[in-house]
Design an enzyme around this catalytic site. Sequence first.
Site, mmCIF file in Angstrom:
data_model
loop_
_atom_site.group_PDB
_atom_site.id
_atom_site.type_symbol
_atom_site.label_atom_id
_atom_site.label_comp_id
_atom_site.label_asym_id
_atom_site.label_seq_id
_atom_site.Cartn_x
_atom_site.Cartn_y
_atom_site.Cartn_z
ATOM 1 N N SER A 119 -0.881 5.947 41.405
ATOM 2 C CA SER A 119 -0.821 5.364 40.426
ATOM 3 C C SER A 119 -2.784 4.290 40.191
ATOM 4 O O SER A 119 -3.163 3.987 41.543
ATOM 5 C CB SER A 119 -0.686 4.077 40.636
ATOM 6 O OG SER A 119 -0.569 3.047 39.236
ATOM 7 N N GLU B 266 -0.649 6.156 26.200
ATOM 8 C CA GLU B 266 -0.327 4.449 27.290
ATOM 9 C C GLU B 266 -1.472 3.714 26.489
ATOM 10 O O GLU B 266 -3.180 3.443 27.248
ATOM 11 C CB GLU B 266 -1.018 4.367 28.398
ATOM 12 C CG GLU B 266 0.500 5.327 28.706
ATOM 13 C CD GLU B 266 0.771 4.630 30.890
ATOM 14 O OE1 GLU B 266 0.164 4.106 31.414
ATOM 15 O OE2 GLU B 266 1.750 5.016 31.433
#
Length: 316
Positions: free
Chosen positions: A171, A228
Amino acid sequence: MMKNITFAVLFSSAMLTFTQVTTEEDIQQRNLSRIEYQSVEAKASNEDQLLKTTEEIKSLKQRIISDDIPEVLLISKTSPIQVDFTSNLVENDLPATKVISMNDQAQKALNQLFKDSTASNISDLIIASGYRDINYQRNLFNREMNLYTNTYSEEEAYEKASLAVAPPGTSEHQSGMAVDFLSTTTYRLDNSFAQTPAGTWLMDNAYKYGFILRYPEDKTEITNIMYEPWHYRYVGNVHSEYIYTHHMTLEEYLILLQDEKILYIKSENGQTNEVYYIDDIEEFDFNSSNIEEESIIGISRVNDKSYIVTIELAQS
């Protein structure tokens, strides 16, 4: 008389051949100059400079190696993060849903972003997420994976979950350089964010502050992450402007850098910068570059040997 005619013909033929060769060489030279004009112009200042001493090169190497800011470090499922970048974290004091920390460099850019968005009458922008440690990311991923475990195999559940939530260790939030935004008009992390005043303004302006839309709608096959519109990554102003204007992903930009080794980028404000992709810090020829300690404005580690160094060229 025949000899004179023969000589004249041979002389004319030789002159024609010489002219053709010369012309071809001139054309090639002009083409070469046209192709390399930026490189010649940018490196012209090196001609009158003395070669760097061993100590100067050693100092440059140490300056580069010691900088651990993950400005354009690729963090993904195929490029997992090796460490948690916690040494440069600061607590965010901007509008947010909770207490959030960010890399101090990214935080400074966020401060200016919020200041200018407010000046542009954008009042619905807040922060939903910044830095996350690996345990927090693991909990998020497991929760997402649990949505699929009753229907799919573990491997299939993992793949489906990883489209929406990065597995622990992959991430960008672990770098402190990534930020998730929210709009107070919806408070939803979904595609509707793109149509809010905050989402629309970010799409057009985030790059001016060093942030890029990390997972664009038309690049999911490259990023392997769903669209996103709320997720932005700080990469620094030089890189963000280039990525934005060329409609690239971070993956595409890094491939370009690796192939070209050096990019000459002239920013909107007229400033010219050079971005170097150094394959091996120990083998790199610093004397063939414009890299000086005082000109470095950005460094990113690629791996134990490779670095990306951004410098600012002096205005002529």
